[in-house]
Write an enzyme that holds these catalytic residues in place. Structure first.
Site, PDB file in Angstrom:
ATOM      1  N   ASP A  62       0.854  -1.179   0.000  1.00  0.00           N
ATOM      2  CA  ASP A  62       0.000   0.000   0.000  1.00  0.00           C
ATOM      3  C   ASP A  62       0.894   1.234   0.000  1.00  0.00           C
ATOM      4  O   ASP A  62       1.845   1.317   0.792  1.00  0.00           O
ATOM      5  CB  ASP A  62      -0.909   0.024   1.230  1.00  0.00           C
ATOM      6  CG  ASP A  62      -1.975  -1.052   1.190  1.00  0.00           C
ATOM      7  OD1 ASP A  62      -2.058  -1.778   0.180  1.00  0.00           O
ATOM      8  OD2 ASP A  62      -2.727  -1.166   2.183  1.00  0.00           O
ATOM      9  N   HIS A 207       3.813  -2.043   3.371  1.00  0.00           N
ATOM     10  CA  HIS A 207       3.700  -0.635   2.995  1.00  0.00           C
ATOM     11  C   HIS A 207       5.028  -0.184   2.410  1.00  0.00           C
ATOM     12  O   HIS A 207       6.091  -0.540   2.927  1.00  0.00           O
ATOM     13  CB  HIS A 207       3.317   0.224   4.203  1.00  0.00           C
ATOM     14  CG  HIS A 207       1.979  -0.109   4.765  1.00  0.00           C
ATOM     15  ND1 HIS A 207       1.784  -1.170   5.644  1.00  0.00           N
ATOM     16  CD2 HIS A 207       0.751   0.455   4.568  1.00  0.00           C
ATOM     17  CE1 HIS A 207       0.504  -1.235   5.963  1.00  0.00           C
ATOM     18  NE2 HIS A 207      -0.146  -0.269   5.327  1.00  0.00           N
TER      19      HIS A 207
END
Length: 270
Positions: A62, A207
């Protein structure tokens, strides 16, 4: 013996549950367990992982808040010949179009992580559609391709979020293996989180800007490779054809109903 009396509030809570349970038991006795399962209302669930016997899994990133580590992440993925999925927020893609282009040129796929990273479950259906559209339009203006996968920010969703995203042509995707990289607990903790239980069809969450990702990712990829797993983008992991999602978010292929046997035909042998 002193008996405690139920107050009116307790009675109001207990009676509806008891009545529902009685109805369900009666229905099950008449129609069997499958009918009972069909009668119980189910939530709209995203895909958390996939039911497969192949030794394949997907890792995903992400990207919302910064570009730190992204170029080196791509280099690490290249070294292990791994293609993966980056879920991008619209304002991130707008700020770093060069990285979006580079991700695609290196063979990675782009997923939709909303336009503004809101709490999607607090939005109306129209607002959800607008978040999806704006992000996809922006990605398409950079890469030439719209997005077809959606991951809700914060992992938050409700029935409306999942339903609307599917109506808009997306598959809504979560994860079943969380690296917890955002907690900044160290490289060893990240590796442990991602390798303590590995199964075919897993979807792993990272992430792009987490503190220890550059140290942990090579160890994690090495572990998966040595264990015989092939790492593929999320879209390639998802099952094709008619599918269903169980209560835990695992995606399954629909099993065809066996064709009726002609009268007098011999029963199939094991």
């Amino acid at each position: 013996m002193i008996k405690k009396r139920l107050d009116s509030r307790t009675v109001r809570r207990v009676l509806p549950v008891a009545a529902l349970l009685a109805v369900c038991m009666a229905y099950a006795s008449m129609r069997g367990a499958p009918a009972l399962m069909a009668a119980v209302a189910t939530r709209e669930l995203p895909v958390y992982n996939v039911d497969t016997e192949e030794k394949v899994l997907a890792i995903s990133f992400d990207a919302a808040w910064g570009r730190a580590n992204t170029e080196e992440l791509m280099n690490i993925l290249d070294r292990y010949d791994v293609k993966t999925t980056f879920f991008l927020v619209g304002f991130w893609a707008e700020k770093y179009p060069d990285l979006v282009q580079e991700l695609v040129s290196r063979g990675h796929e782009i997923g939709n992580h909303s336009a503004t990273h809101p709490h999607m479950a607090q939005l109306s259906a129209a607002q959800i559609r607008e978040e999806l559209r704006k992000c996809s339009d922006l990605v398409k203006s950079i890469t030439g391709k719209p997005t077809t996968l959606f991951r809700p920010p914060y992992g938050e969703y409700n029935d409306t979020v999942v339903k609307v995203s599917r109506e808009e042509g997306y598959e809504c995707v979560q994860w079943n293996v969380d690296s917890l990289d955002w907690k900044n607990l160290g490289t060893e903790n990240m590796v442990k989180q991602c390798t303590k239980s590995v199964n075919p069809g897993d979807i792993v969450l990272f992430h792009n800007d987490s503190k220890y990702i550059l140290e942990a990712l090579p160890q994690i990829l090495e572990y998966y490779t040595q264990a015989g797993y092939k790492i593929i983008p999320v879209s390639q992991l998802l099952l094709q054809g008619e599918t269903w999602i169980d209560h835990a978010g695992q995606q399954h292929l629909c099993t065809p109903t066996p064709a009726p046997q002609p009268e007098g035909a011999a029963a199939p042998t094991a």
